[in-house]
Scaffold this motif. Structure first.
Motif, PDB file in Angstrom:
ATOM      1  N   UNK A   1      45.353  45.064  10.945  1.00  0.00           N
ATOM      2  CA  UNK A   1      45.185  43.465  10.742  1.00  0.00           C
ATOM      3  C   UNK A   1      46.104  42.953  10.913  1.00  0.00           C
ATOM      4  N   UNK A   2      47.318  43.185  10.802  1.00  0.00           N
ATOM      5  CA  UNK A   2      48.690  42.806  10.383  1.00  0.00           C
ATOM      6  C   UNK A   2      49.028  43.183  11.443  1.00  0.00           C
ATOM      7  N   UNK A   3      49.190  44.683  11.719  1.00  0.00           N
ATOM      8  CA  UNK A   3      49.719  45.461  13.047  1.00  0.00           C
ATOM      9  C   UNK A   3      48.647  44.727  13.872  1.00  0.00           C
ATOM     10  N   UNK A   4      47.730  44.641  14.062  1.00  0.00           N
ATOM     11  CA  UNK A   4      47.165  44.450  15.386  1.00  0.00           C
ATOM     12  C   UNK A   4      48.250  42.853  15.552  1.00  0.00           C
ATOM     13  N   UNK A   5      48.424  41.662  14.523  1.00  0.00           N
ATOM     14  CA  UNK A   5      48.586  41.204  15.092  1.00  0.00           C
ATOM     15  C   UNK A   5      50.095  41.154  15.363  1.00  0.00           C
ATOM     16  N   UNK A   6      50.880  42.096  14.756  1.00  0.00           N
ATOM     17  CA  UNK A   6      52.388  42.434  14.945  1.00  0.00           C
ATOM     18  C   UNK A   6      52.725  42.825  17.049  1.00  0.00           C
ATOM     19  N   UNK A   7      51.477  43.713  17.276  1.00  0.00           N
ATOM     20  CA  UNK A   7      51.520  44.278  18.478  1.00  0.00           C
ATOM     21  C   UNK A   7      50.943  42.907  19.416  1.00  0.00           C
ATOM     22  N   UNK A   8      50.303  41.671  19.407  1.00  0.00           N
ATOM     23  CA  UNK A   8      50.337  40.867  19.607  1.00  0.00           C
ATOM     24  C   UNK A   8      51.453  39.581  20.763  1.00  0.00           C
ATOM     25  N   UNK A   9      52.019  39.655  18.986  1.00  0.00           N
ATOM     26  CA  UNK A   9      53.329  38.883  18.964  1.00  0.00           C
ATOM     27  C   UNK A   9      54.075  39.259  19.748  1.00  0.00           C
ATOM     28  N   UNK A  10      54.438  40.942  20.287  1.00  0.00           N
ATOM     29  CA  UNK A  10      55.055  41.904  20.795  1.00  0.00           C
ATOM     30  C   UNK A  10      55.296  41.693  22.104  1.00  0.00           C
ATOM     31  N   UNK A  11      53.603  41.476  22.455  1.00  0.00           N
ATOM     32  CA  UNK A  11      53.175  41.575  23.593  1.00  0.00           C
ATOM     33  C   UNK A  11      53.682  39.642  24.675  1.00  0.00           C
ATOM     34  N   UNK A  12      53.745  39.137  23.652  1.00  0.00           N
ATOM     35  CA  UNK A  12      54.324  37.373  23.995  1.00  0.00           C
ATOM     36  C   UNK A  12      55.694  37.542  23.906  1.00  0.00           C
ATOM     37  N   UNK A  13      56.007  38.267  23.196  1.00  0.00           N
ATOM     38  CA  UNK A  13      57.854  38.153  23.427  1.00  0.00           C
ATOM     39  C   UNK A  13      57.972  38.851  24.443  1.00  0.00           C
ATOM     40  N   UNK A  14      57.175  39.954  24.847  1.00  0.00           N
ATOM     41  CA  UNK A  14      58.124  40.367  26.273  1.00  0.00           C
ATOM     42  C   UNK A  14      57.717  39.265  27.358  1.00  0.00           C
ATOM     43  N   UNK A  15      57.156  37.796  27.641  1.00  0.00           N
ATOM     44  CA  UNK A  15      56.859  37.580  28.340  1.00  0.00           C
ATOM     45  C   UNK A  15      57.802  36.377  27.749  1.00  0.00           C
ATOM     46  N   UNK A  16      58.521  36.013  26.943  1.00  0.00           N
ATOM     47  CA  UNK A  16      58.515  34.608  26.259  1.00  0.00           C
ATOM     48  C   UNK A  16      59.942  35.165  25.151  1.00  0.00           C
ATOM     49  N   UNK A  17      60.947  36.004  25.830  1.00  0.00           N
ATOM     50  CA  UNK A  17      61.535  36.357  24.974  1.00  0.00           C
ATOM     51  C   UNK A  17      62.516  35.794  24.101  1.00  0.00           C
ATOM     52  N   UNK A  18      62.965  34.226  24.298  1.00  0.00           N
ATOM     53  CA  UNK A  18      63.656  32.940  24.010  1.00  0.00           C
ATOM     54  C   UNK A  18      62.799  32.529  23.545  1.00  0.00           C
ATOM     55  N   UNK A  19      61.420  32.354  22.694  1.00  0.00           N
ATOM     56  CA  UNK A  19      60.759  31.468  21.757  1.00  0.00           C
ATOM     57  C   UNK A  19      60.959  32.503  20.616  1.00  0.00           C
ATOM     58  N   UNK A  20      61.385  31.353  19.562  1.00  0.00           N
ATOM     59  CA  UNK A  20      62.460  31.850  18.374  1.00  0.00           C
ATOM     60  C   UNK A  20      61.055  31.178  16.763  1.00  0.00           C
ATOM     61  N   UNK A  21      60.261  30.509  17.549  1.00  0.00           N
ATOM     62  CA  UNK A  21      59.698  30.677  16.139  1.00  0.00           C
ATOM     63  C   UNK A  21      58.673  31.889  16.687  1.00  0.00           C
ATOM     64  N   UNK A  22      58.479  31.699  17.568  1.00  0.00           N
ATOM     65  CA  UNK A  22      57.446  33.745  17.979  1.00  0.00           C
ATOM     66  C   UNK A  22      57.969  34.438  17.374  1.00  0.00           C
TER      67      UNK A  22
END
Length: 100
Positions: free
Chosen positions: A13-34
Motif C-alpha cells: 500500500x505504501x508503494x501504491x501511494x508512492x506511485x500515485x504521488x509519482x504520477x501527480x508529480x509528473x504533472x505538478x513538478x513544482x508542488x513542494x508539499x507533494x
C-alpha cells in the motif's frame, strides 16, 4: 514485530501511494508539499522493506545489493521459508543508516 502478511500489505500500500504521488508529480513538478510527502513515503518504504528483509528474508534480488555476497539464490525462496525463520539482522542494509 509485525506479522509477515501485515507487513507485506503495508509495503504494497505504501508503494501504491508512492506511485500515485509519482504520477501527480509528473504533472505538478513544482508542488513542494507533494514532493515532501513523496520523499517521506520513500523513507518509510525503505524502512518497511528493511524490516521485512531482516525478519523474513529479501523480497527481491535487489534487496541483496548491500549484503556482503549475492545470497538471493542461496536462501530458500520466500514461499519455501518457514514462518519462524529469520534472516541475519546484522546483514540488513539499513543497519548502515542507523535503521533497525
Amino acid at each position: 514485530m509485525k506479522e509477515k502478511n501485515e507487513l507485506f500489505k503495508e509495503i504494497q500500500s505504501n508503494g501504491f501511494a508512492m506511485y500515485d504521488f509519482l504520477l501527480y508529480l509528473d504533472t505538478h513538478p513544482k508542488d513542494k508539499t507533494a514532493f515532501k510527502m513523496f520523499k517521506d513515503l520513500g523513507e518509510k518504504q525503505e524502512a518497511l522493506i528493511c524490516e521485512y528483509t531482516s525478519n523474513y528474508g529479501p523480497l527481491t534480488p535487489f534487496c541483496t545489493a548491500k549484503r556482503p555476497s549475492f545470497d538471493w539464490l542461496n536462501s530458500p525462496w520466500p514461499w519455501e521459508r518457514p514462518h519462524d525463520v529469520k534472516c541475519d539482522a546484522a546483514q540488513c542494509p539499513c543497519k548502515e543508516k542507523g535503521g533497525m
